[in-house]
Design a protein around this motif. Structure first.
Motif, short mmCIF file in Angstrom:
data_model
loop_
_atom_site.label_atom_id
_atom_site.label_comp_id
_atom_site.label_asym_id
_atom_site.label_seq_id
_atom_site.Cartn_x
_atom_site.Cartn_y
_atom_site.Cartn_z
N GLU A 175 2.86 11.87 -5.67
CA GLU A 175 2.84 12.52 -6.93
C GLU A 175 1.44 13.07 -7.54
N VAL A 176 0.50 12.01 -7.18
CA VAL A 176 -0.72 12.60 -7.40
C VAL A 176 -1.40 13.57 -6.52
N VAL A 177 -1.12 13.59 -5.27
CA VAL A 177 -1.51 14.50 -4.46
C VAL A 177 -0.79 15.92 -5.04
N THR A 230 -5.73 11.75 -14.93
CA THR A 230 -4.47 12.30 -15.82
C THR A 230 -3.16 12.22 -15.06
N ALA A 231 -3.35 12.17 -13.74
CA ALA A 231 -2.02 12.34 -13.03
C ALA A 231 -1.56 10.90 -13.16
N ARG A 232 -0.20 10.95 -13.03
CA ARG A 232 0.50 9.69 -13.09
C ARG A 232 1.48 9.64 -12.07
N GLY A 233 2.19 8.51 -11.57
CA GLY A 233 3.15 8.32 -10.36
C GLY A 233 2.43 7.78 -9.32
N SER A 234 3.34 7.83 -8.10
CA SER A 234 2.76 7.57 -6.84
C SER A 234 1.60 8.27 -6.25
N SER A 235 1.15 7.88 -5.19
CA SER A 235 0.16 8.68 -4.16
C SER A 235 0.80 10.06 -4.08
N LEU A 263 0.97 -1.20 -0.14
CA LEU A 263 0.08 -0.03 -0.06
C LEU A 263 1.10 1.18 0.10
N ASP A 264 0.55 2.24 -0.82
CA ASP A 264 1.17 3.41 -1.02
C ASP A 264 0.27 4.64 -0.45
N PHE A 265 0.76 5.15 0.73
CA PHE A 265 -0.03 6.38 1.12
C PHE A 265 0.34 7.94 0.81
N ALA A 266 -0.46 8.65 0.82
CA ALA A 266 0.02 10.05 0.85
C ALA A 266 -1.09 11.17 1.54
N VAL A 267 -0.56 12.00 2.31
CA VAL A 267 -1.15 13.11 3.08
C VAL A 267 -1.06 14.49 2.81
N HIS A 268 -2.16 15.14 2.70
CA HIS A 268 -1.88 16.79 2.75
C HIS A 268 -2.82 17.21 3.59
#
Length: 646
Positions: A572-574, A565-570, A387-392
């Protein structure tokens, strides 16, 4: 220019036969490097610098937090580099400038350099050594030893007051009156300055002023100061004195009827004086018949005086002096005007100092509250293989009502929450703290999102007396079966990206009212089978409702297009979402908190990197097995073409 903690040292040595001293040069040592904001929304703020690095930006977790939409979330970075400081631009949109030159990568900054970020001018105070005195050529003074030359001292001794200005050769009465008025004004100014220097509040200042008025006007019986209420604009008696107060008396033995007006709390000020003082902004003298009477020498006299307390057009009140018998003359009313002018200036300075101190205390409290709130949010995303997480997280103010959380129900079931409290600032933050506490404490008991939200709602519904409530999306992800069960309590719809399509995760039975609105919450839930390559995006309404200069919202459609349209990891999408959001909002002020949580499903089977569950005893986990069948008893089906199944 100097920091409050700076160590300013001055030294003096007895000069030898000849010694050159530079003009205007002081030896000092500033011990605490600082960034001082000269312009911008936080002009006047000082950030003290120590070891480590300092990120400048508008994200709430930046060490130098700048609430300005033209400043990037993480705009620049400053760190100690040997004996100096290095500044690096972090790829900001509007750039970072030092002394007018744009920083391309990194640059060294020195004492008195000026950093410009958008409209924020920042001065660097980084001098931490005591410089040697410099003696500029042509501007030096030579001190010489004159030996045993005769020395004549002034006749005025310390604390004796002024010297008499009227000499025996000055016989003209008008001249003597003019000089006497000057002497009285000097005495008055001295007393007002002493009162200002020895008072730390406006009330203490006025108490000393009325005491000085009785001394400066020997014929006065009553004096008082009426101060204008800052909220209502009404004049109220702030303090008063009666000359009889200076004589000791047995207060217990004196009946109420025998008390003076000042003792009883009353000061009768003629409305004529108030009207003329406020309208004309000048002092007036009033006689018994409403106008000044004529004295034996033909000069106007009166027994009541008033003068305005003003400074640069700001009206603070009226000072009033009254005599029961001996009248006041023109020089008295002129003297009162001089005193009132100085007192108005002192009141302005005292109020400004009080406002600055209040602002500093509020900012200190807000910084502390922001640190506490950040400590309630997860310190990092879950460390899970597969799992790959990203938070803002970005509050509109120093503290906000948005929140997110990751809660382990057991070793193979992870809860993911994103919510928004109706309200902002401190009240919303306190409500959020209670809500997240309830979610964590009951997660081990409630195994499904619907059951958890019902239990939490019962606890916080009593907190909504002032109309506060919370929206929330809560999901439980099964690491073994890759199924996601979710409930949406009035929050923004989560989005699922699968391939080149973006699906809104919405189902009728999974939608429930916000938490804290009704005592009995009818909560349902829905389930979706996730596949490798899927990405789940959850946001708060601050993202969707961000407006451009014309008032147009960012909206769900534009967010879906950017996710597709976004590409890459979480991560990079954020970042792609935030860049598109900045392009849409431009320089518009952020109106609401912004939160984004992204979770991407990788090819590898998900597995925790640790088996420790926060808040759950290890013994409670021994032998505990998790069923892959959800509470409804349904077996997770194969992935449908449309991801959501109710």
């Amino acid at each position: 220019m100097f920091d409050g903690g700076a160590d300013l040292t001055h030294s003096y040595q007895k000069p030898s036969r000849s010694r050159r001293v530079g003009r205007g040069r002081l030896c000092y040592k500033a011990t605490v490097p600082s960034l001082v904001f000269l312009a911008g929304p936080i002009a006047g703020r000082r950030f003290k610098l120590g070891e480590g690095e300092y990120v400048i930006g508008r994200r709430s977790d930046c060490q130098v937090f700048v609430p300005d939409m033209r400043v990037s979330r993480q705009h620049a970075r400053l760190w100690k580099d040997g004996d100096g400081w290095t500044l690096e631009d972090l790829g900001s949109n509007n750039g970072t400038y030092v002394n007018g030159v744009r920083v391309q990568h990194s640059t060294t900054v020195r004492h008195d350099d000026e950093i410009l970020i958008a409209n924020n001018r920042i001065r660097v105070e980084a001098r931490d050594v005591t410089p040697a005195p410099r003696f500029p050529e042509g501007n030096a003074v030579t001190i010489v030893d004159v030996g045993d030359a005769a020395l004549i001292r002034s006749r005025e001794e310390l604390g004796s007051g002024r010297l008499p200005l009227v000499s025996s050769g000055m016989v003209n009465i008008q001249d003597q009156r003019a000089v006497r008025l000057i002497e009285r004004k000097l005495d008055a100014l001295t007393q007002v300055l002493h009162a200002t220097a020895s008072s730390d509040t406006g009330e203490a200042l006025l108490q000393k002023v009325v005491d000085a008025l009785l001394e400066l006007f020997p014929q006065a019986d009553d004096v008082g100061v009426l101060v204008e209420d800052e909220r209502t604009g009404e004049l109220r008696v702030q303090c008063q004195r009666h000359r009889q107060h200076l004589v000791p008396y047995a207060q217990e033995a004196e009946p109420e009827s025998a008390k003076t007006q000042s003792q009883a709390g009353h000061l009768r000020v003629p409305g004529t004086i108030i009207q003329h003082v406020i309208s004309d902004h000048r002092s007036v003298l009033l006689g018994e018949a409403g106008e000044g009477s004529m004295g034996s020498d033909g000069e106007s006299v009166g027994n009541r005086m008033g003068a305005p307390l003003i400074y640069h057009g700001a009206h603070y009140g009226v000072v009033y002096v009254e005599s029961k018998s001996i009248g006041f003359r023109q020089e008295d009313v002129d003297l009162l005007q001089t005193i009132a002018t100085q007192v108005g200036l002192a009141m302005h300075a005292t109020r400004v100092a009080g406002q600055l101190a209040k602002r500093d205390r509020l900012e200190r409290d807000l910084r502390m509250a922001r640190q506490i709130q950040r400590s309630l949010l997860p310190a990092s995303v879950p460390q899970i293989v597969g799992l790959d997480f990203a938070v803002h997280y970005e509050p509109a103010y120093q503290i906000g009502g948005d929140f997110y959380d990751f809660i382990w129900h057991d070793p193979s079931h992870l809860g993911v929450a994103v919510g928004d409290v109706a309200g902002k600032a401190i009240s919303a933050a306190l409500y959020m703290a209670r809500l997240t506490s309830e979610l964590r404490s009951r997660a081990a008991i409630a195994k499904t999102p619907a059951r958890l939200l019902r239990r939490v709602n019962q606890e916080i519904v009593g907190l909504g007396d002032d109309g506060m409530f919370a929206t929330l999306v809560y999901c439980i992800y099964d690491l073994d079966s890759r199924t996601l069960v979710f409930t949406n309590a009035g929050h923004c719809v989560p989005l699922l990206r699968r391939g080149d399509r973006v699906f809104p995760l919405q189902a009728e039975r999974a939608h429930t009212p916000p938490l804290g609105v009704t005592p009995e919450l009818e909560a349902g839930e829905a389930r979706v089978q996730l596949l490798p390559g899927d990405m789940l995006i959850m946001v708060s309404d601050g993202i969707l409702e961000a407006r451009d200069g014309k008032g147009n919202e960012y909206g769900l459609s534009r967010l879906s297009r950017r996710i597709r349209t976004a590409r890459g990891s979480s991560e990079e999408v954020v970042k792609a979402i935030l860049a598109d959001l900045d392009s849409h909002a431009a320089d518009q002020t952020q109106g609401d908190d912004m939160t984004i949580v992204a979770m991407a499903i990788e090819q590898r089977r998900a597995k925790r990197k640790t088996t420790t569950l926060p808040g759950v005893a290890i013994a409670d986990l021994a032998g505990q097995q998790i069923k892959t069948v959800l509470s409804s008893g349904e077996t997770p089906p194969a992935a449908p073409e449309e991801p959501v199944k109710t």
